[in-house]
Design an enzyme around this catalytic site. Structure first.
Site, PDB file in Angstrom:
ATOM      1  N   GLU A   1      -7.121  23.028   7.497  1.00 42.40           N
ATOM      2  CA  GLU A   1      -6.085  23.662   7.203  1.00 42.40           C
ATOM      3  C   GLU A   1      -5.139  23.283   6.058  1.00 42.40           C
ATOM      4  O   GLU A   1      -4.238  23.942   5.388  1.00 42.40           O
ATOM      5  CB  GLU A   1      -5.045  23.636   8.398  1.00 42.40           C
ATOM      6  CG  GLU A   1      -3.951  24.657   8.496  1.00 42.40           C
ATOM      7  CD  GLU A   1      -2.841  24.505   9.521  1.00 42.40           C
ATOM      8  OE1 GLU A   1      -3.027  25.183  10.417  1.00 42.40           O
ATOM      9  OE2 GLU A   1      -1.893  23.820   8.969  1.00 42.40           O
ATOM     10  N   GLU A   2      -5.479  22.035   5.820  1.00 42.45           N
ATOM     11  CA  GLU A   2      -4.819  21.337   4.570  1.00 42.45           C
ATOM     12  C   GLU A   2      -5.246  21.736   3.238  1.00 42.45           C
ATOM     13  O   GLU A   2      -4.775  21.062   2.234  1.00 42.45           O
ATOM     14  CB  GLU A   2      -4.828  19.679   4.958  1.00 42.45           C
ATOM     15  CG  GLU A   2      -3.932  19.334   6.008  1.00 42.45           C
ATOM     16  CD  GLU A   2      -2.489  19.433   5.802  1.00 42.45           C
ATOM     17  OE1 GLU A   2      -1.971  18.935   4.677  1.00 42.45           O
ATOM     18  OE2 GLU A   2      -1.652  19.718   6.848  1.00 42.45           O
TER      19      GLU A   2
ATOM     20  N   ASP B   1      -0.168  13.931   8.195  1.00 40.06           N
ATOM     21  CA  ASP B   1      -1.098  14.846   8.084  1.00 40.06           C
ATOM     22  C   ASP B   1      -2.036  14.760   7.049  1.00 40.06           C
ATOM     23  O   ASP B   1      -3.592  15.144   7.155  1.00 40.06           O
ATOM     24  CB  ASP B   1      -0.373  16.210   8.170  1.00 40.06           C
ATOM     25  CG  ASP B   1       0.786  16.304   7.306  1.00 40.06           C
ATOM     26  OD1 ASP B   1       1.125  15.598   6.402  1.00 40.06           O
ATOM     27  OD2 ASP B   1       1.419  17.199   7.387  1.00 40.06           O
TER      28      ASP B   1
ATOM     29  N   ASP C   1      -7.921  21.611  11.915  1.00 38.47           N
ATOM     30  CA  ASP C   1      -6.631  21.514  11.611  1.00 38.47           C
ATOM     31  C   ASP C   1      -6.295  20.173  12.017  1.00 38.47           C
ATOM     32  O   ASP C   1      -6.125  19.606  13.448  1.00 38.47           O
ATOM     33  CB  ASP C   1      -5.584  22.416  12.622  1.00 38.47           C
ATOM     34  CG  ASP C   1      -4.354  22.221  12.460  1.00 38.47           C
ATOM     35  OD1 ASP C   1      -3.766  21.464  11.406  1.00 38.47           O
ATOM     36  OD2 ASP C   1      -3.508  23.049  12.869  1.00 38.47           O
TER      37      ASP C   1
ATOM     38  N   GLU D   1      -6.592  27.538  14.133  1.00 38.49           N
ATOM     39  CA  GLU D   1      -5.761  27.479  15.516  1.00 38.49           C
ATOM     40  C   GLU D   1      -6.061  28.481  16.473  1.00 38.49           C
ATOM     41  O   GLU D   1      -6.355  28.184  17.818  1.00 38.49           O
ATOM     42  CB  GLU D   1      -4.176  27.624  14.956  1.00 38.49           C
ATOM     43  CG  GLU D   1      -3.846  26.474  14.206  1.00 38.49           C
ATOM     44  CD  GLU D   1      -2.540  26.577  13.443  1.00 38.49           C
ATOM     45  OE1 GLU D   1      -1.864  25.424  13.059  1.00 38.49           O
ATOM     46  OE2 GLU D   1      -2.237  27.839  13.119  1.00 38.49           O
TER      47      GLU D   1
ATOM     48  N   LEU E   1      -3.657  17.597  11.883  1.00 39.44           N
ATOM     49  CA  LEU E   1      -2.507  17.218  12.562  1.00 39.44           C
ATOM     50  C   LEU E   1      -1.794  18.559  12.958  1.00 39.44           C
ATOM     51  O   LEU E   1      -0.792  18.561  12.141  1.00 39.44           O
ATOM     52  CB  LEU E   1      -1.926  16.100  11.941  1.00 39.44           C
ATOM     53  CG  LEU E   1      -1.246  15.257  12.936  1.00 39.44           C
ATOM     54  CD1 LEU E   1      -1.994  14.480  13.832  1.00 39.44           C
ATOM     55  CD2 LEU E   1      -0.691  13.904  12.039  1.00 39.44           C
ATOM     56  N   ASP E   2      -1.877  19.152  13.956  1.00 38.14           N
ATOM     57  CA  ASP E   2      -1.127  20.528  14.162  1.00 38.14           C
ATOM     58  C   ASP E   2       0.318  19.846  14.740  1.00 38.14           C
ATOM     59  O   ASP E   2       0.233  19.136  15.580  1.00 38.14           O
ATOM     60  CB  ASP E   2      -1.922  21.156  15.217  1.00 38.14           C
ATOM     61  CG  ASP E   2      -0.868  22.515  15.203  1.00 38.14           C
ATOM     62  OD1 ASP E   2      -1.010  23.470  14.116  1.00 38.14           O
ATOM     63  OD2 ASP E   2      -0.479  22.793  16.186  1.00 38.14           O
TER      64      ASP E   2
ATOM     65  N   ASP F   1       0.823  -1.207  -0.105  1.00 33.68           N
ATOM     66  CA  ASP F   1      -0.245   0.072   0.026  1.00 33.68           C
ATOM     67  C   ASP F   1       0.901   1.207  -0.104  1.00 33.68           C
ATOM     68  O   ASP F   1       1.877   1.108   0.527  1.00 33.68           O
ATOM     69  CB  ASP F   1      -1.001  -0.097   1.355  1.00 33.68           C
ATOM     70  CG  ASP F   1      -1.931  -1.208   1.386  1.00 33.68           C
ATOM     71  OD1 ASP F   1      -2.385  -1.819   0.533  1.00 33.68           O
ATOM     72  OD2 ASP F   1      -2.072  -1.653   2.554  1.00 33.68           O
TER      73      ASP F   1
HETATM   74  P1  AHM Z   1       1.628  23.603  11.426  1.00 28.96           P
HETATM   75  O1  AHM Z   1       0.044  23.605  11.375  1.00 28.96           O
HETATM   76  O2  AHM Z   1       2.302  23.587  10.028  1.00 28.96           O
HETATM   77  O3  AHM Z   1       1.983  22.342  12.304  1.00 28.96           O
HETATM   78  O4  AHM Z   1       2.296  24.890  12.110  1.00 28.96           O
HETATM   79  C1  AHM Z   1       1.594  25.210  13.352  1.00 28.96           C
HETATM   80  C2  AHM Z   1       2.911  24.963  14.537  1.00 28.96           C
HETATM   81  C3  AHM Z   1       1.919  25.160  15.808  1.00 28.96           C
HETATM   82  O5  AHM Z   1       1.893  23.756  16.245  1.00 28.96           O
HETATM   83  C4  AHM Z   1       3.242  25.605  16.705  1.00 28.96           C
HETATM   84  O6  AHM Z   1       2.925  26.558  17.772  1.00 28.96           O
HETATM   85  C5  AHM Z   1       4.230  26.480  15.703  1.00 28.96           C
HETATM   86  O7  AHM Z   1       3.790  25.747  14.330  1.00 28.96           O
HETATM   87  C6  AHM Z   1       5.554  26.445  15.822  1.00 28.96           C
HETATM   88  O8  AHM Z   1       6.078  27.074  14.986  1.00 28.96           O
HETATM   89  P2  AHM Z   1       7.662  27.533  14.946  1.00 28.96           P
HETATM   90  O9  AHM Z   1       8.466  26.437  14.460  1.00 28.96           O
HETATM   91  O10 AHM Z   1       7.758  28.707  14.095  1.00 28.96           O
HETATM   92  O11 AHM Z   1       7.952  28.121  16.351  1.00 28.96           O
HETATM   93 MG    MG Z   2      -1.536  23.868  12.486  1.00 21.62          MG
END
Ligand code: AHM
Ligand code: MG
Length: 344
Positions: A95-96, A72, A117, A281, A119-120, A66
């Site tokens: 967000e994606e 994400d 979002d 976020e 997978l933040d 697979d």
């Molecule tokens: P993402 O949505 O691409 O994962 O970015 C968000 C993340 C947050 O979880 C976090 O607070 C921030 O980016 C960290 O950014 P940095 O690496 O600039 O400090």
């Molecule tokens: Mg995010």
């Protein structure tokens, strides 16, 4: 005879909450149930993330032949597929994805709108650092049928629910429907989220600040002065504060909610609006933190009062204990300056 403490699943909690509102149709609890399922599917994959090199790297074929998806993308897909057919939603945005996500024609539409979002903090996955899923729910404003961009572009104060799941040393769901903030811990043995943190209240003032100090040279003056203020010694205000920055917003917010203090992602000379997205976020975490007695601001205005102009717009964010955020705002607005340090 000893009895076990009352075990409250997330489902029971939501249903009991709905019962308190006469006229509730059960639509909302159905929506959250579908969402929880998606989060459990994501949790199952996230907990196998370290095995990727054994089972197959993202973008390559795994031992079963697979295609292995990036986590994400997998999470984004899992949520959309869990939510597209329940008849609770009229539209989604993630967000994606650049544009809004419509409900397929073959399924009914409903009265709610979901922004998420998936997978933040996903850049932290390889280091086994906590990551999370964030969600925000609104009531539709368009009359019927397919939802529109207008349904998604509502100010944060109109959210009917918001929350996050943090995939950490244990997996927790924290959510609000505007009636306090409640936390549930996933019992992996039975696959249920069980009430573990009822009515979370954030301390009025904390002792921790959380910011990416690598951006120091690009910060505006107000941010530089505020962080310097936090590092100064003053016993009456518990300074200096400790610094903690995970770089995974859900984990940093979760700690802030429980221990107090401030998390910030300010704008700077390179990125005047900062990095974090208003709709996916800032708004949901602002709703949660306010519900727990805290405060969330862009330095000038309350986050929840911002009228969104586009799905992916960014905003500076100062969020956490009410007193800490108030002081940060005073520095951002130039109303407070550093006091000269007394000669010792
Ligand atoms: P993402 O949505 O691409 O994962 O970015 C968000 C993340 C947050 O979880 C976090 O607070 C921030 O980016 C960290 O950014 P940095 O690496 O600039 O400090
Ligand atoms: Mg995010």
């Amino acid at each position: 005879m000893s009895f076990q403490k009352k075990v409250i699943t997330i489902e029971r909690h939501i249903i009991e909450g709905e019962r308190a509102h006469p006229g509730a149709t059960g639509d909302f609890s159905g929506l959250l149930r579908d969402f929880m399922l998606a989060c459990k599917i994501i949790w199952r994959e996230v907990s196998k993330a370290g095995l990727v090199n054994i089972l197959g790297a993202a973008g390559k074929e795994n031992i079963h032949g697979d295609q292995v998806k990036k986590l994400d993308v997998f999470a984004d897909d899992a949520i959309y597929k869990a939510m597209d057919h329940g008849g609770h939603l009229c539209v989604m945005a993630s967000e994606e994805n650049e544009d809004v996500l419509h409900i397929p024609d073959k399924y009914p539409t409903g009265k709610y709108v979901l922004l998420y979002d998936p997978l933040d903090g996903s850049s932290n996955i390889d280091a086994n650092v906590s990551i999370g899923t964030i969600f925000s729910i609104y009531r539709r404003v368009s009359p019927s049928g397919k939802g529109t961009m207008q349904d998604c572009l509502q100010p944060g104060y109109k959210q009917v629910a918001a929350g996050y799941v943090v995939y950490g040393s244990s997996t927790m769901l924290v959510y609000t429907t505007g009636d306090g903030v409640h936390g549930f811990t996933l019992d992996p043995g039975i696959g249920e989220f069980l009430l573990s943190h009822e009515n979370i209240r954030i301390p009025k003032r904390g002792k921790i600040y959380s910011v990416n100090e690598g951006n120091y040279r690009y910060w505006f003056d107000g941010v530089k002065k505020y962080v310097k203020y936090l590092q100064e010694e003053d016993k009456t205000t518990n300074r200096p504060y400790s610094g903690r920055y995970i770089g995974s917003m859900v984990a940093d917010i979760h700690r802030t909610l429980l221990y107090g203090g401030i998390f910030m992602y300010p704008g700077d000379t390179r990125h005047p609006d900062g990095k974090l997205r208003l709709m996916y976020e800032a708004n949901p975490t602002a709703f949660l933190v306010e519900q727990a007695g805290g405060r969330a601001s862009n330095g000038n205005d309350r986050i929840l009062d911002i009228t969104p102009k586009s799905l992916h717009q960014k905003t500076p964010l100062f969020i956490g204990s009410a007193e800490d955020v108030c002081i940060a705002e005073e520095f951002m607005q130039g109303k407070r300056q550093l006091q000269p340090v007394a000669a010792s």
